[in-house]
Scaffold this motif. Sequence first.
Motif, mmCIF file in Angstrom:
data_model
loop_
_atom_site.group_PDB
_atom_site.id
_atom_site.type_symbol
_atom_site.label_atom_id
_atom_site.label_comp_id
_atom_site.label_asym_id
_atom_site.label_seq_id
_atom_site.Cartn_x
_atom_site.Cartn_y
_atom_site.Cartn_z
ATOM 1 N N TYR A 1 3.418 -4.102 -12.920
ATOM 2 C CA TYR A 1 3.318 -2.745 -12.349
ATOM 3 C C TYR A 1 3.544 -1.673 -13.423
ATOM 4 C CZ TYR A 1 4.164 -5.100 -7.826
ATOM 5 O OH TYR A 1 4.110 -5.920 -6.739
ATOM 6 N N TYR B 1 4.091 -5.464 0.155
ATOM 7 C CA TYR B 1 2.927 -5.475 -0.765
ATOM 8 C C TYR B 1 1.801 -4.671 -0.128
ATOM 9 C CZ TYR B 1 5.686 -9.177 -2.869
ATOM 10 O OH TYR B 1 6.717 -9.885 -3.446
ATOM 11 N N LYS C 1 -1.280 -1.963 0.569
ATOM 12 C CA LYS C 1 -2.580 -1.705 -0.049
ATOM 13 C C LYS C 1 -2.505 -0.532 -1.044
ATOM 14 C CE LYS C 1 -7.382 -0.807 0.588
ATOM 15 N NZ LYS C 1 -8.584 -1.152 1.280
ATOM 16 N N ASP D 1 -0.097 0.613 -2.802
ATOM 17 C CA ASP D 1 0.566 0.217 -4.055
ATOM 18 C C ASP D 1 -0.345 -0.692 -4.869
ATOM 19 O OD1 ASP D 1 2.762 1.604 -3.220
ATOM 20 O OD2 ASP D 1 3.904 -0.167 -2.577
ATOM 21 N N ASN D 2 -0.982 -1.625 -4.176
ATOM 22 C CA ASN D 2 -1.849 -2.572 -4.899
ATOM 23 C C ASN D 2 -2.978 -1.834 -5.614
ATOM 24 O OD1 ASN D 2 -0.281 -4.643 -3.908
ATOM 25 N ND2 ASN D 2 -1.628 -5.063 -2.180
ATOM 26 N N SER E 1 -3.201 -1.581 -9.577
ATOM 27 C CA SER E 1 -4.424 -2.186 -10.156
ATOM 28 C C SER E 1 -5.025 -1.257 -11.184
ATOM 29 C CB SER E 1 -5.486 -2.430 -9.080
ATOM 30 O OG SER E 1 -5.091 -3.455 -8.236
#
Length: 251
Positions: free
Chosen positions: A138, A227, A229, A231-232, A236
Amino acid sequence: MAEISDILSNRRTIRKYSTESVDDKLLSDILAMGCRTSTTGNMQVYSIIITKDEGKKKELAPLHFNQKMITEAPVVLTFCADFNRFNKWCRLRNADPGYDNFLSFMTAAIDALLFAQTVCIAAESKGLGICYLGTTTYTAEKIIEILKLPKSVVPVTSVTLGWPAEKPEQVDRLPLEAIIHYEVYNDYSDDSIASYYKGKEERQDSQQFVKENNKQTLAQVFTDVRYKKADNVHFSKIVLKVLKDQGFMEQ
Ligand SMILES: Cc1cc2nc3c(=O)[nH]c(=O)nc-3n(C[C@H](O)[C@H](O)[C@H](O)COP(=O)(O)O)c2cc1C
Protein backbone atom coordinates in the motif's frame (compact mmCIF):
# COMPACT_ATOMS: atom_id res chain seq x y z
CA MET A 1 14.36 -30.17 17.69
CA ALA A 2 10.78 -30.10 16.39
CA GLU A 3 9.95 -31.93 13.16
CA ILE A 4 9.25 -29.67 10.18
CA SER A 5 5.76 -31.24 9.94
CA ASP A 6 5.02 -30.16 13.54
CA ILE A 7 6.36 -26.65 12.89
CA LEU A 8 4.12 -26.25 9.84
CA SER A 9 1.03 -27.81 11.43
CA ASN A 10 1.28 -25.87 14.67
CA ARG A 11 2.32 -22.45 13.45
CA ARG A 12 0.38 -19.24 14.02
CA THR A 13 1.15 -15.58 13.41
CA ILE A 14 2.75 -13.87 16.41
CA ARG A 15 1.98 -10.19 17.00
CA LYS A 16 3.39 -9.77 20.54
CA TYR A 17 7.10 -10.10 21.20
CA SER A 18 9.32 -10.12 24.27
CA THR A 19 11.94 -7.38 24.58
CA GLU A 20 14.72 -9.94 24.01
CA SER A 21 16.80 -9.18 20.90
CA VAL A 22 17.44 -11.58 18.03
CA ASP A 23 21.08 -12.58 17.89
CA ASP A 24 22.89 -11.50 14.68
CA LYS A 25 24.35 -14.97 14.12
CA LEU A 26 20.91 -16.57 14.48
CA LEU A 27 19.40 -14.08 12.02
CA SER A 28 22.22 -14.69 9.58
CA ASP A 29 21.72 -18.50 9.85
CA ILE A 30 18.00 -18.04 9.21
CA LEU A 31 18.63 -15.88 6.13
CA ALA A 32 21.17 -18.39 4.83
CA MET A 33 18.50 -21.11 5.09
CA GLY A 34 16.10 -18.77 3.28
CA CYS A 35 18.59 -18.40 0.46
CA ARG A 36 18.37 -22.13 -0.24
CA THR A 37 14.83 -21.62 -1.52
CA SER A 38 14.18 -22.08 -5.25
CA THR A 39 14.80 -18.98 -7.33
CA THR A 40 14.09 -18.27 -11.00
CA GLY A 41 17.11 -19.33 -13.07
CA ASN A 42 19.16 -19.12 -9.86
CA MET A 43 19.21 -15.34 -10.42
CA GLN A 44 18.17 -14.50 -6.82
CA VAL A 45 16.40 -11.35 -7.93
CA TYR A 46 15.49 -10.30 -4.40
CA SER A 47 16.96 -8.35 -1.50
CA ILE A 48 16.08 -7.95 2.15
CA ILE A 49 16.38 -4.82 4.27
CA ILE A 50 16.88 -5.55 7.97
CA THR A 51 15.60 -2.82 10.28
CA LYS A 52 16.63 -2.95 13.94
CA ASP A 53 17.25 0.72 14.60
CA GLU A 54 14.49 2.17 16.80
CA GLY A 55 14.48 5.46 14.88
CA LYS A 56 14.11 3.69 11.55
CA LYS A 57 11.30 1.50 12.93
CA LYS A 58 9.50 4.67 14.08
CA GLU A 59 9.86 6.08 10.56
CA LEU A 60 8.40 2.89 9.10
CA ALA A 61 5.55 2.63 11.63
CA PRO A 62 3.08 5.05 9.99
CA LEU A 63 3.70 3.36 6.64
CA HIS A 64 2.45 0.17 8.26
CA PHE A 65 -0.59 2.02 9.60
CA ASN A 66 1.04 2.14 13.06
CA GLN A 67 0.56 -1.57 13.66
CA LYS A 68 2.27 -1.98 17.01
CA MET A 69 4.41 -4.96 15.90
CA ILE A 70 6.66 -2.62 13.94
CA THR A 71 7.99 -0.79 16.96
CA GLU A 72 7.62 -3.69 19.42
CA ALA A 73 9.40 -6.40 17.40
CA PRO A 74 13.20 -6.35 17.62
CA VAL A 75 13.53 -6.88 13.86
CA VAL A 76 11.57 -5.75 10.82
CA LEU A 77 12.38 -7.40 7.51
CA THR A 78 11.42 -5.77 4.21
CA PHE A 79 11.57 -8.18 1.28
CA CYS A 80 12.15 -6.60 -2.12
CA ALA A 81 11.83 -7.67 -5.72
CA ASP A 82 15.28 -6.62 -6.93
CA PHE A 83 16.62 -6.55 -10.49
CA ASN A 84 19.08 -3.73 -9.68
CA ARG A 85 21.96 -6.00 -8.66
CA PHE A 86 21.43 -8.39 -11.57
CA ASN A 87 21.12 -5.54 -14.11
CA LYS A 88 24.40 -4.06 -12.87
CA TRP A 89 26.17 -7.40 -13.21
CA CYS A 90 24.81 -7.79 -16.76
CA ARG A 91 25.97 -4.32 -17.77
CA LEU A 92 29.44 -4.86 -16.26
CA ARG A 93 29.75 -8.07 -18.24
CA ASN A 94 28.72 -6.72 -21.63
CA ALA A 95 25.21 -8.23 -21.43
CA ASP A 96 22.09 -6.22 -22.23
CA PRO A 97 19.44 -6.73 -19.48
CA GLY A 98 15.85 -6.84 -20.74
CA TYR A 99 14.22 -6.66 -17.31
CA ASP A 100 12.40 -3.31 -17.41
CA ASN A 101 8.98 -4.92 -17.86
CA PHE A 102 6.08 -6.28 -15.86
CA LEU A 103 7.01 -9.94 -16.36
CA SER A 104 10.39 -9.26 -14.76
CA PHE A 105 8.68 -7.58 -11.81
CA MET A 106 6.51 -10.70 -11.41
CA THR A 107 9.61 -12.91 -11.59
CA ALA A 108 11.39 -10.87 -8.93
CA ALA A 109 8.27 -10.60 -6.75
CA ILE A 110 7.75 -14.37 -6.87
CA ASP A 111 11.41 -14.94 -5.97
CA ALA A 112 11.20 -12.44 -3.10
CA LEU A 113 8.01 -13.97 -1.68
CA LEU A 114 9.35 -17.51 -1.85
CA PHE A 115 12.50 -16.31 -0.07
CA ALA A 116 10.35 -14.52 2.53
CA GLN A 117 8.26 -17.58 3.29
CA THR A 118 11.31 -19.83 3.67
CA VAL A 119 12.88 -17.26 6.00
CA CYS A 120 9.66 -17.28 8.04
CA ILE A 121 9.65 -21.07 8.35
CA ALA A 122 13.35 -21.08 9.24
CA ALA A 123 12.68 -18.44 11.92
CA GLU A 124 9.70 -20.38 13.29
CA SER A 125 11.80 -23.55 13.39
CA LYS A 126 14.12 -21.68 15.79
CA GLY A 127 11.21 -20.71 18.06
CA LEU A 128 10.87 -17.16 16.75
CA GLY A 129 7.49 -15.62 15.89
CA ILE A 130 6.65 -13.75 12.71
CA CYS A 131 3.93 -11.51 11.34
CA TYR A 132 3.62 -10.50 7.69
CA LEU A 133 2.64 -6.90 6.95
CA GLY A 134 0.49 -6.45 3.86
CA THR A 135 0.75 -2.69 4.29
CA THR A 136 4.07 -2.77 2.42
CA THR A 137 2.43 -2.78 -1.00
CA TYR A 138 0.00 0.00 0.00
CA THR A 139 2.76 2.42 0.93
CA ALA A 140 5.60 1.11 -1.25
CA GLU A 141 6.31 4.59 -2.61
CA LYS A 142 7.21 5.97 0.83
CA ILE A 143 9.00 2.79 1.95
CA ILE A 144 11.22 3.15 -1.14
CA GLU A 145 12.10 6.65 0.04
CA ILE A 146 12.81 5.71 3.66
CA LEU A 147 14.82 2.59 2.84
CA LYS A 148 16.58 4.32 -0.08
CA LEU A 149 15.63 1.65 -2.60
CA PRO A 150 17.09 2.37 -6.05
CA LYS A 151 15.37 1.88 -9.42
CA SER A 152 14.52 -1.77 -10.25
CA VAL A 153 13.82 -2.48 -6.55
CA VAL A 154 10.27 -2.72 -5.16
CA PRO A 155 9.29 -3.77 -1.61
CA VAL A 156 6.75 -6.61 -1.82
CA THR A 157 6.20 -7.60 1.78
CA SER A 158 7.50 -7.04 5.30
CA VAL A 159 7.74 -9.32 8.30
CA THR A 160 8.16 -8.52 11.97
CA LEU A 161 10.35 -10.98 13.84
CA GLY A 162 10.97 -11.63 17.51
CA TRP A 163 10.62 -14.00 20.43
CA PRO A 164 6.93 -14.76 21.05
CA ALA A 165 5.25 -13.17 24.06
CA GLU A 166 1.89 -14.79 23.27
CA LYS A 167 0.49 -18.08 22.06
CA PRO A 168 -2.77 -17.23 20.32
CA GLU A 169 -5.28 -19.87 19.27
CA GLN A 170 -4.72 -21.12 15.75
CA VAL A 171 -7.19 -19.48 13.38
CA ASP A 172 -9.46 -21.43 11.05
CA ARG A 173 -8.80 -22.53 7.50
CA LEU A 174 -11.20 -23.61 4.78
CA PRO A 175 -11.60 -27.39 4.58
CA LEU A 176 -8.81 -28.82 2.44
CA GLU A 177 -11.20 -30.04 -0.26
CA ALA A 178 -12.30 -26.42 -0.82
CA ILE A 179 -8.96 -25.52 -2.35
CA ILE A 180 -8.12 -28.74 -4.21
CA HIS A 181 -9.06 -29.42 -7.83
CA TYR A 182 -8.09 -32.67 -9.52
CA GLU A 183 -6.71 -32.38 -13.05
CA VAL A 184 -8.92 -29.41 -14.01
CA TYR A 185 -10.65 -26.63 -12.10
CA ASN A 186 -13.97 -27.81 -10.75
CA ASP A 187 -15.98 -24.61 -10.36
CA TYR A 188 -18.05 -24.12 -7.22
CA SER A 189 -21.81 -24.46 -6.97
CA ASP A 190 -23.68 -22.15 -4.59
CA ASP A 191 -24.17 -25.15 -2.31
CA SER A 192 -20.49 -26.02 -2.21
CA ILE A 193 -19.59 -22.38 -1.42
CA ALA A 194 -22.13 -22.43 1.40
CA SER A 195 -20.75 -25.65 2.80
CA TYR A 196 -17.06 -24.63 2.52
CA TYR A 197 -17.64 -21.27 4.27
CA LYS A 198 -20.12 -22.60 6.85
CA GLY A 199 -17.48 -23.34 9.47
CA LYS A 200 -15.97 -19.88 9.14
CA GLU A 201 -19.36 -18.15 9.25
CA GLU A 202 -20.52 -20.07 12.29
CA ARG A 203 -17.48 -19.28 14.41
CA GLN A 204 -18.23 -17.19 17.47
CA ASP A 205 -15.53 -14.64 16.60
CA SER A 206 -16.88 -14.29 13.04
CA GLN A 207 -20.37 -13.60 14.33
CA GLN A 208 -18.96 -11.08 16.76
CA PHE A 209 -17.11 -9.42 13.87
CA VAL A 210 -20.34 -9.13 11.87
CA LYS A 211 -22.16 -7.62 14.83
CA GLU A 212 -19.43 -5.16 15.76
CA ASN A 213 -19.28 -3.87 12.21
CA ASN A 214 -23.06 -3.61 11.87
CA LYS A 215 -23.07 -5.96 8.89
CA GLN A 216 -25.41 -8.75 7.83
CA THR A 217 -22.82 -11.25 6.64
CA LEU A 218 -19.18 -12.08 7.22
CA ALA A 219 -18.45 -11.52 3.53
CA GLN A 220 -19.66 -7.92 3.96
CA VAL A 221 -17.03 -7.40 6.65
CA PHE A 222 -14.44 -8.17 3.97
CA THR A 223 -16.02 -6.20 1.11
CA ASP A 224 -17.25 -3.18 3.10
CA VAL A 225 -14.76 -2.89 5.97
CA ARG A 226 -11.48 -4.79 5.67
CA TYR A 227 -10.68 -4.90 1.93
CA LYS A 228 -12.92 -2.25 0.34
CA LYS A 229 -13.16 -1.60 -3.37
CA ALA A 230 -12.30 2.09 -2.96
CA ASP A 231 -9.08 1.20 -1.10
CA ASN A 232 -8.19 -1.50 -3.60
CA VAL A 233 -8.60 0.93 -6.50
CA HIS A 234 -6.68 3.67 -4.68
CA PHE A 235 -3.74 1.42 -3.73
CA SER A 236 -3.70 -0.24 -7.16
CA LYS A 237 -2.99 3.15 -8.69
CA ILE A 238 -0.14 3.68 -6.24
CA VAL A 239 1.35 0.24 -6.93
CA LEU A 240 1.18 0.82 -10.70
CA LYS A 241 2.90 4.19 -10.27
CA VAL A 242 5.62 2.56 -8.15
CA LEU A 243 6.22 -0.10 -10.80
CA LYS A 244 6.49 2.64 -13.43
CA ASP A 245 8.78 4.83 -11.30
CA GLN A 246 11.02 1.87 -10.46
CA GLY A 247 11.39 1.03 -14.16
CA PHE A 248 9.30 -2.11 -14.49
CA MET A 249 6.74 -0.79 -17.02
CA GLU A 250 8.98 0.41 -19.84
CA GLN A 251 7.98 -2.15 -22.48
C1 LIG B 1 0.79 -11.13 2.64
C2 LIG B 1 0.27 -11.09 4.05
C3 LIG B 1 -0.01 -9.87 4.64
C4 LIG B 1 -0.41 -9.81 5.98
N1 LIG B 1 -0.59 -8.59 6.56
C5 LIG B 1 -0.88 -8.50 7.87
C6 LIG B 1 -0.93 -7.24 8.51
O1 LIG B 1 -0.71 -6.19 7.89
N2 LIG B 1 -1.21 -7.22 9.84
C7 LIG B 1 -1.41 -8.36 10.56
O2 LIG B 1 -1.64 -8.26 11.77
N3 LIG B 1 -1.37 -9.58 9.98
C8 LIG B 1 -1.08 -9.69 8.66
N4 LIG B 1 -0.97 -10.92 8.05
C9 LIG B 1 -1.16 -12.14 8.85
C10 LIG B 1 -2.52 -12.77 8.56
O3 LIG B 1 -3.53 -11.99 9.13
C11 LIG B 1 -2.53 -14.20 9.08
O4 LIG B 1 -1.54 -14.96 8.43
C12 LIG B 1 -3.89 -14.86 8.89
O5 LIG B 1 -4.88 -14.21 9.63
C13 LIG B 1 -3.85 -16.33 9.30
O6 LIG B 1 -3.39 -16.43 10.63
P1 LIG B 1 -2.18 -17.41 11.00
O7 LIG B 1 -0.97 -16.95 10.23
O8 LIG B 1 -1.99 -17.23 12.48
O9 LIG B 1 -2.59 -18.77 10.61
C14 LIG B 1 -0.61 -11.00 6.71
C15 LIG B 1 -0.35 -12.23 6.10
C16 LIG B 1 0.08 -12.28 4.79
C17 LIG B 1 0.38 -13.61 4.16
